[in-house]
Write an enzyme that holds these catalytic residues in place. Structure first.
Site, PDB file in Angstrom:
ATOM      1  N   ASP A   1      34.117  37.440  30.653  1.00  0.00           N
ATOM      2  CA  ASP A   1      34.687  37.572  31.996  1.00  0.00           C
ATOM      3  C   ASP A   1      35.970  38.399  31.974  1.00  0.00           C
ATOM      4  O   ASP A   1      36.242  39.133  32.919  1.00  0.00           O
ATOM      5  CB  ASP A   1      34.963  36.198  32.601  1.00  0.00           C
ATOM      6  N   ALA A   2      36.736  38.285  30.915  1.00  0.00           N
ATOM      7  CA  ALA A   2      37.972  39.078  30.821  1.00  0.00           C
ATOM      8  C   ALA A   2      37.651  40.566  30.763  1.00  0.00           C
ATOM      9  O   ALA A   2      38.333  41.379  31.389  1.00  0.00           O
ATOM     10  CB  ALA A   2      38.780  38.649  29.606  1.00  0.00           C
TER      11      ALA A   2
END
Length: 91
Positions: free
Chosen positions: A66-67
């Protein structure tokens, strides 16, 4: 072409690029998390005693995936609101 047409062309291409960056980033993150989740469930079914260890690592990797997607979104928003390519046409 005059300056206004060049500005419109750069903004149009930037909008297309933003859509591609966010779209492909989201697609890659969804596929990655889906594959990782399925492998976690397979591993948990095979060795239930390792679930706490695997679960912690799965959430760590989900955060990293997700980062990477959110870095792409931030880069896209940078180009959407402070496009450095437009400054080249003025100077």
């Amino acid at each position: 072409m005059d300056l206004v047409a060049h500005l419109a062309q750069v903004q149009g291409f930037t909008a297309i690029a933003l859509g591609l960056i966010i779209g492909f980033g989201a697609l890659g993150a969804c596929i990655g998390i889906g594959i990782m989740g399925s492998k976690f469930l397979e591993a948990a079914a095979r060795q239930p005693e390792l679930v706490p260890l695997l679960q912690g690592r799965m959430f760590l990797l989900a955060g990293l995936i997700d980062a990477a997607f959110l870095i792409g979104v931030a880069l896209a928003m940078f180009f959407a609101f402070a496009n450095p390519l437009l400054g080249v046409l003025h100077g």
